[in-house]
Design an enzyme around this catalytic site. Structure first.
Site, PDB file in Angstrom:
ATOM      1  N   PHE A 289      -5.939 -49.517  -2.505  1.00  0.00           N
ATOM      2  CA  PHE A 289      -5.018 -49.728  -1.791  1.00  0.00           C
ATOM      3  C   PHE A 289      -4.552 -48.320  -1.088  1.00  0.00           C
ATOM      4  O   PHE A 289      -3.579 -48.093  -0.497  1.00  0.00           O
ATOM      5  CB  PHE A 289      -3.165 -50.059  -2.140  1.00  0.00           C
ATOM      6  CG  PHE A 289      -3.707 -51.738  -2.406  1.00  0.00           C
ATOM      7  CD1 PHE A 289      -3.058 -52.619  -1.547  1.00  0.00           C
ATOM      8  CD2 PHE A 289      -3.840 -52.050  -3.692  1.00  0.00           C
ATOM      9  CE1 PHE A 289      -2.847 -53.835  -2.261  1.00  0.00           C
ATOM     10  CE2 PHE A 289      -3.867 -53.714  -4.094  1.00  0.00           C
ATOM     11  CZ  PHE A 289      -3.726 -54.422  -2.504  1.00  0.00           C
TER      12      PHE A 289
ATOM     13  N   CYS B 175      -7.695 -50.038   8.821  1.00  0.00           N
ATOM     14  CA  CYS B 175      -7.421 -51.526   7.873  1.00  0.00           C
ATOM     15  C   CYS B 175      -6.949 -52.304   9.204  1.00  0.00           C
ATOM     16  O   CYS B 175      -7.152 -53.167   9.140  1.00  0.00           O
ATOM     17  CB  CYS B 175      -6.875 -51.088   6.784  1.00  0.00           C
ATOM     18  SG  CYS B 175      -7.975 -50.002   5.476  1.00  0.00           S
TER      19      CYS B 175
HETATM   20  P1  NAD Z   1     -16.890 -46.640   5.589  1.00  0.00           P
HETATM   21  O1  NAD Z   1     -17.549 -47.510   6.323  1.00  0.00           O
HETATM   22  O2  NAD Z   1     -15.936 -45.313   5.627  1.00  0.00           O
HETATM   23  O3  NAD Z   1     -17.553 -46.575   4.078  1.00  0.00           O
HETATM   24  C1  NAD Z   1     -18.693 -48.127   3.764  1.00  0.00           C
HETATM   25  C2  NAD Z   1     -19.723 -47.250   3.295  1.00  0.00           C
HETATM   26  O4  NAD Z   1     -20.799 -48.292   2.465  1.00  0.00           O
HETATM   27  C3  NAD Z   1     -21.271 -46.369   4.137  1.00  0.00           C
HETATM   28  O5  NAD Z   1     -21.206 -45.442   3.936  1.00  0.00           O
HETATM   29  C4  NAD Z   1     -22.489 -47.493   4.219  1.00  0.00           C
HETATM   30  O6  NAD Z   1     -23.232 -46.849   4.368  1.00  0.00           O
HETATM   31  C5  NAD Z   1     -22.175 -47.901   2.962  1.00  0.00           C
HETATM   32  N1  NAD Z   1     -22.779 -49.168   2.474  1.00  0.00           N
HETATM   33  C6  NAD Z   1     -23.585 -50.519   3.507  1.00  0.00           C
HETATM   34  N2  NAD Z   1     -23.940 -51.615   3.954  1.00  0.00           N
HETATM   35  C7  NAD Z   1     -24.804 -50.768   1.844  1.00  0.00           C
HETATM   36  C8  NAD Z   1     -25.323 -51.515   1.053  1.00  0.00           C
HETATM   37  N3  NAD Z   1     -26.315 -52.427   0.653  1.00  0.00           N
HETATM   38  N4  NAD Z   1     -26.313 -50.417   0.166  1.00  0.00           N
HETATM   39  C9  NAD Z   1     -25.386 -49.418   0.058  1.00  0.00           C
HETATM   40  N5  NAD Z   1     -24.268 -48.975   0.789  1.00  0.00           N
HETATM   41  C10 NAD Z   1     -24.096 -49.817   1.312  1.00  0.00           C
HETATM   42  O7  NAD Z   1     -15.766 -48.065   4.535  1.00  0.00           O
HETATM   43  P2  NAD Z   1     -14.482 -47.991   3.961  1.00  0.00           P
HETATM   44  O8  NAD Z   1     -13.672 -47.156   4.827  1.00  0.00           O
HETATM   45  O9  NAD Z   1     -14.441 -47.043   2.611  1.00  0.00           O
HETATM   46  O10 NAD Z   1     -14.171 -49.115   4.185  1.00  0.00           O
HETATM   47  C11 NAD Z   1     -14.774 -49.792   2.355  1.00  0.00           C
HETATM   48  C12 NAD Z   1     -13.809 -50.810   1.830  1.00  0.00           C
HETATM   49  O11 NAD Z   1     -12.483 -50.585   1.535  1.00  0.00           O
HETATM   50  C13 NAD Z   1     -13.347 -51.656   3.504  1.00  0.00           C
HETATM   51  O12 NAD Z   1     -13.800 -53.537   3.391  1.00  0.00           O
HETATM   52  C14 NAD Z   1     -12.291 -51.469   3.372  1.00  0.00           C
HETATM   53  O13 NAD Z   1     -11.389 -51.824   4.237  1.00  0.00           O
HETATM   54  C15 NAD Z   1     -11.724 -50.953   2.181  1.00  0.00           C
HETATM   55  N6  NAD Z   1     -10.065 -50.455   2.116  1.00  0.00           N
HETATM   56  C16 NAD Z   1     -11.109 -49.472   3.452  1.00  0.00           C
HETATM   57  C17 NAD Z   1      -9.509 -48.573   2.779  1.00  0.00           C
HETATM   58  C18 NAD Z   1      -9.855 -47.324   3.649  1.00  0.00           C
HETATM   59  O14 NAD Z   1      -8.217 -46.632   4.007  1.00  0.00           O
HETATM   60  N7  NAD Z   1     -10.600 -46.637   4.374  1.00  0.00           N
HETATM   61  C19 NAD Z   1      -8.186 -48.792   1.850  1.00  0.00           C
HETATM   62  C20 NAD Z   1      -8.352 -49.519   1.486  1.00  0.00           C
HETATM   63  C21 NAD Z   1      -9.153 -50.721   1.665  1.00  0.00           C
END
Ligand code: NAD
Length: 438
Positions: free
Chosen positions: A151, A262
């Site tokens: 969150f 999000c």
């Molecule tokens: P992001 O795009 O910043 O990071 C995702 C990372 O995963 C990337 O660096 C990518 O290279 C890596 N990746 C993808 N496939 C991979 C694999 N097979 N092996 C290793 N690495 C791999 O995404 P984010 O913003 O951190 O969001 C991640 C998740 O968290 C999403 O589901 C999002 O909805 C959720 N979320 C995000 C937030 C936010 O504020 N950004 C808050 C809460 C929940």
């Protein structure tokens, strides 16, 4: 505890660094070798307050490591978190689980029996069941799968992670609950509530929370429209309702519509889940429509404030990121706004304290300025799009003198009409009425 974090983005890197700071041994895995090389050299892939110091301190103590090799990261880990992206799928907006399932299949080959796999990514209800099925199919059947939705908010991610309103853990087995209880133990000492639920409830909780917050934003935005029509100030109305404990003051700031990585994708994904389940979600559906229309209408709003025709007019835009204290440009309201103004023939000079490098590939034909003063100089209008702190105490009088025109469009209600008037500016806030204090 030994923890592996698969996916080292906004969520994975912050969570990994914070777990390491709690004293756990964390290996962050990412398939983006540029990101991992950078982190190993002390270069952060994202801008987040306090992150660099936290990462460097824990890396120096040997508790936080970065690798592209999944096997190395997962070796000896008691828990493996999945924090890869779950973007909206092109076409239907369903959460794209390609990265999650890809990670799970890779994981299945190297994971040891007894390990707990935890989804931190936002995933639709039932994804845990599917992960379990894939693991079994790939021969990794003695592995528990839990859901621990995240969150945190970008811009305040470390504080949110370390002082959460609650921790939600959805697990079907006692061993998984035990491991997660142990991982989060430092937070229980701070009395952070932990809620254990079934896995499906935890998965859905994340979508329900984001949808509710999106509803709140769209609600106050529509009330702001009404305020403009009936000459009332939405700031007063928001405060008046927000002081009611049943409503609360947060997420009642009228503005250009919500963006970010999000809310837009999670609301649409929730609708997809509901459609598949044959259940109407009229409130969320309307919220999505209201927000899409609102973001698309912002360019026209600015044009109207400038007399309708912006051809050849120069507009200084302050703030590009979807919110302050982040460089994240995903679904930022600045995108449809600037593109709409460019289509109408305006010339844009924009400044953002940190998002420039993310914004440059998105906008063609605009000038990026090095500070607010440069963006606004000789402009016909000044538009505040993101309420960075440094835009809260601008010297409006000096800025006004450097401008060609007199229009201030304040899409975040940072200033009020009187203040702007004193500086010689013609003020256009959001939902501030025509004659009210705003
Ligand atoms: P992001 O795009 O910043 O990071 C995702 C990372 O995963 C990337 O660096 C990518 O290279 C890596 N990746 C993808 N496939 C991979 C694999 N097979 N092996 C290793 N690495 C791999 O995404 P984010 O913003 O951190 O969001 C991640 C998740 O968290 C999403 O589901 C999002 O909805 C959720 N979320 C995000 C937030 C936010 O504020 N950004 C808050 C809460 C929940």
């Amino acid at each position: 505890m030994r923890i592996a974090m698969i996916g080292t983005g906004y969520v994975g890197l912050v969570s990994g660094a914070c777990f390491a700071d709690f004293g756990h041994h964390v290996t962050c895995v990412d398939k983006d070798s540029g990101k991992i090389d950078g982190l190993n050299a002390g270069v952060m892939p994202i801008w987040e307050p306090g992150l660099e110091a936290l990462v460097k301190a824990n890396a120096a103590r040997g508790r936080l490591k970065f690798t592209t090799a999944l096997e190395d990261g997962v070796r000896g880990a008691e828990a493996v978190f999945i924090a890869v992206g779950t973007p909206a799928r092109r076409g239907d907006g369903h959460a794209d689980l390609t990265y999650v399932f890809e990670a799970v299949r890779e994981l299945a080959k190297v994971i040891a029996p007894g390990t707990v796999v935890v989804t931190k990514s936002t995933v639709p209800v039932g994804t845990g069941d599917e992960i379990e099925r894939i693991l079994r199919e790939e021969g990794a059947d003695q592995v528990a799968v839990a859901s621990n939705p995240e969150f945190l908010r970008e811009g305040a991610a470390i504080a949110d992670f370390k002082h959460p309103d609650r921790i939600v853990v959805g697990a079907e087995d006692e061993h998984a609950r035990e491991v997660l209880r142990e991982i989060y133990r430092p937070l229980f000492l701070n009395r952070a509530p932990i809620l254990f639920t079934a896995r499906r409830a935890a998965e859905l909780t994340k979508y329900a929370a984001n949808a509710f917050l999106a509803v709140k934003i769209s609600f106050i935005n529509e009330i702001a429209d009404l305020c403009e029509a009936v000459d009332a100030d939405v700031q007063d109305v928001a405060r008046g309702i927000g002081l009611d404990n049943r409503i609360g003051p947060k997420f009642l700031h009228a503005g250009p519509g919500y963006g970010g990585s999000c809310f837009p994708k999670d609301t649409v994904a929730l609708l997809q889940t509901a459609e598949k389940a044959g259940v109407a979600q009229r409130i969320v559906r309307t919220t999505v429509e209201v927000n899409d229309e609102r973001k698309a209408a912002m360019a026209e709003r600015v044009a109207r404030a400038m007399g309708g025709d912006v051809r050849g007019k120069r507009i200084g835009v302050l703030g590009l990121a979807f919110k302050p204290n982040t460089d994240d440009m995903r679904e930022a309201p600045s995108i449809p706004l600037i593109k709409g103004l460019l289509e109408r023939g305006a010339e844009i000079h924009a400044y953002d304290p940190v998002a420039r490098h993310q914004a440059e590939p998105i906008f063609e034909g605009i000038t990026f300025s090095d500070d607010a003063e440069a963006a606004v100089k000789d402009a016909d209008a000044l538009v505040i799009v993101t309420e960075w702190d440094e835009f809260r105490a601008l010297d409006l009088e000096t800025l006004a003198q450097s401008m060609r025109g007199r229009t201030l469009v304040d899409l975040r209600n940072v200033y009020d009409r009187e203040e702007a008037k004193r500086a010689g500016l013609d003020y256009h806030g959001v939902g501030r009425g025509r004659t009210s204090q705003g």
